[in-house]
Enzyme design. Structure first.
Site, mmCIF file in Angstrom:
data_model
loop_
_atom_site.group_PDB
_atom_site.id
_atom_site.type_symbol
_atom_site.label_atom_id
_atom_site.label_comp_id
_atom_site.label_asym_id
_atom_site.label_seq_id
_atom_site.Cartn_x
_atom_site.Cartn_y
_atom_site.Cartn_z
ATOM 1 N N SER A 254 -6.238 -1.043 11.173
ATOM 2 C CA SER A 254 -5.902 -2.347 11.724
ATOM 3 C C SER A 254 -5.969 -2.313 13.236
ATOM 4 C CB SER A 254 -4.501 -2.747 11.295
ATOM 5 O OG SER A 254 -3.582 -1.900 11.963
ATOM 6 N N LYS A 255 -6.076 -3.490 13.790
ATOM 7 C CA LYS A 255 -6.210 -3.652 15.230
ATOM 8 C C LYS A 255 -5.010 -3.050 15.965
ATOM 9 C CE LYS A 255 -8.231 -6.417 18.577
ATOM 10 N NZ LYS A 255 -9.367 -5.691 19.027
ATOM 11 N N ARG A 256 -3.868 -3.089 15.312
ATOM 12 C CA ARG A 256 -2.664 -2.576 15.962
ATOM 13 C C ARG A 256 -2.811 -1.120 16.382
ATOM 14 N NH1 ARG A 256 1.165 -2.988 11.939
ATOM 15 N NH2 ARG A 256 -0.257 -4.407 10.917
#
Ligand code: GLU
Length: 488
Positions: A254-256
């Protein structure tokens, strides 16, 4: 393979190419090329609310940058076009009607309020949110009346009840689902646009796709598609669901946790060959081999679906950097310079002093240390400038270096280097001379080398002293050391 291999990459144009999307595109490309087949780019833009302007052009550009050279697509044409779903609406309408006629789909006139209420009640009863099939049994006359009155409606798939839906997946083998767990989802929306499910099946069939290669997140949709193929009486292409991409902690990528778009990595200065190489290994490995470096040509030659793994593939940034380093090291001087210049041009020190000769002299050291092209400024700035002129950075507690020792070290270093002929300003010779002097003084190496390095750069962290002496040469090195001495 008896049938011609035809694969497709079918992204929704979001404006960015996710690394997972690139992997799908790459595998579709490798598999098609390996079998002398064709790869198709199809734009799945039926979700009109999520349209991003310019996204299709951008996507085509990124694929072309990455050398994923598909054979048919919006910009390349082909016999199976149009390759943009929003240009194929009549086709989907025709096939939706065919399903209605076969009783494999039905009109649904349920209002939003009714559907909301139904979901609320399902939530309260803690049952899976699913359409309750209310309109599936609507008497024909009621249905016709509603249509005649232009009542807003959608078309839903009549999923068979009490059936096991099974299909073969090249990665997972035999897969089966209980049809009762599948929703009578929408095939045609009220605005006349198809949903993904209808469009993907119709297009894969009409475009004669032989292998549907896509991410595992689409596996739950596959039984619905399999049921649709059966309703139409069409052969099911081979499904190939690629393993999930995971963060190192094994959660879904994920982008996180960092960048997830190919564009981010290109902007950071990952080389396209390195990106392709790294992405290819996210789910595929050769049998009995630890090989990590593959060119695109080699991948085409070796790629096979039976070596695609089922288990999630971890996106290991360190490995990515390592592969990138490898490709950077292989770049010839001219190419390396050409690739780092756009990054250098952002740097103050380069704007003040764009010295190409000096830049060339840094390349050996740069190649050894550069992880991504955008690190170039940080990696070589010490050759172009002395950053700080403050003596407070000299003391080193662990090495027991204080200011008087630092000053003495610079003086001692100067003595040795002044006597060294210009042509001996090489890593080997400067090392020999300075280490011999350390021994004579009965010091530790760091006592002499740390202050010299700090004096030449004004930095606590920089290239090593021998690299600095070699790249800067005698005149500039001595000048920097003398200037540093004046600060004490
Ligand atoms: N349009 C889908 C996507 O955005 C394609 C899924 C498929 O390949 O079937 O990824």
């Amino acid at each position: 393979m008896d049938k011609q291999v035809r694969t497709r990459f079918a992204p929704s144009p979001t404006g960015f190419l996710h690394v997972g999307g690139l992997r799908t595109a790459l595998y579709a490309y490798l598999f098609a090329r390996h079998h002398n087949g064709k790869m198709i780019l199809r734009i799945e833009d039926t979700d009109q609310e999520r349209l991003v302007e310019g996204a299709t052009t951008h996507l085509q550009e990124v694929l072309s940058t990455m050398n994923i050279d598909y054979d048919e697509g919006p910009d390349k044409g082909g016999e199976y076009g149009p390759y943009i779903q929003s240009e194929r609406l009549e086709i989907y309408q025709k096939y939706a009607k065919e399903l209605i006629e076969k009783d494999e789909a039905y009109y649904c006139f349920c209002t939003k309020d009714r559907l909301d209420e139904m979901r609320e009640s399902q939530k309260k009863r803690k049952v899976a949110p699913m359409y309750d099939k209310h309109c599936r049994t609507l008497p024909k006359e009621d249905c016709e009346k509603a249509l005649a009155a232009s009542t807003p409606h959608v078309i839903r798939q009549a999923i068979p009840t009490d059936k096991t839906i099974s299909f073969k997946d090249a990665v997972r083998g035999h897969v089966e689902f209980d049809s009762n767990t599948l929703d009578d989802h929408v095939l045609m929306k009220a605005d006349g646009f198809p949903t993904y499910h209808l469009a993907v099946v119709v297009d894969d069939h009409l475009m004669e796709i032989s292998h549907i290669i896509r991410g595992e997140e689409w596996l739950p949709s596959a039984p619905k598609h399999a049921a649709l193929y059966e309703s139409f009486g069409w052969d099911i292409p081979e499904f190939v669901h690629l393993p999930l991409l995971l963060n190192p902690d094994r959660t879904k990528l994920s982008k996180r946790q960092g960048d997830v778009n190919v564009e981010d990595y290109l902007a950071k200065g990952y080389l396209k060959d390195a990106i392709i190489n790294f992405i290819a290994l996210l789910g595929w490995h050769e049998e009995k081999s630890d090989q990590e470096i593959y060119s695109l040509q080699e991948l085409i030659q070796k790629f096979s679906l039976d070596r695609v793994q089922k288990a999630g593939a971890v996106f290991d940034l360190q490995k990515f950097e390592w592969i990138n380093c490898h490709y950077i090291k292989q770049l010839p001087d001219e190419e390396l310079i050409e690739k780092i210049l756009p990054h250098l041009e952002k740097e103050d020190f380069w704007q003040k002093n764009p010295d190409k000769t000096l830049l060339k002299n840094t390349l050996t050291d740069l190649r050894a240390r550069l992880k991504t092209l955008s690190d170039v400024g940080e990696a070589i700035k010490s050759y172009f400038q002395v950053t700080s002129h403050d003596t407070s950075i000299y003391p080193h507690e662990k090495m027991k270096i204080d200011l008087p020792l630092a000053k003495k070290a610079i003086e001692e270093g100067l003595k040795v280097l002044e006597e060294l002929p210009e042509e001996d300003f090489t890593e080997e010779k400067t090392k020999e001379a300075l280490i011999a002097h350390v021994q004579k003084l009965e010091w530790k190496n760091g006592h002499l080398l740390w202050p010299l390095r700090v004096a030449m750069t004004g930095e606590k962290y920089s290239p090593g002293v021998f690299e600095l002496l070699t790249v800067l040469g005698k005149e500039e090195s001595l000048k920097r050391l003398k200037q540093a001495l004046e600060l004490f």
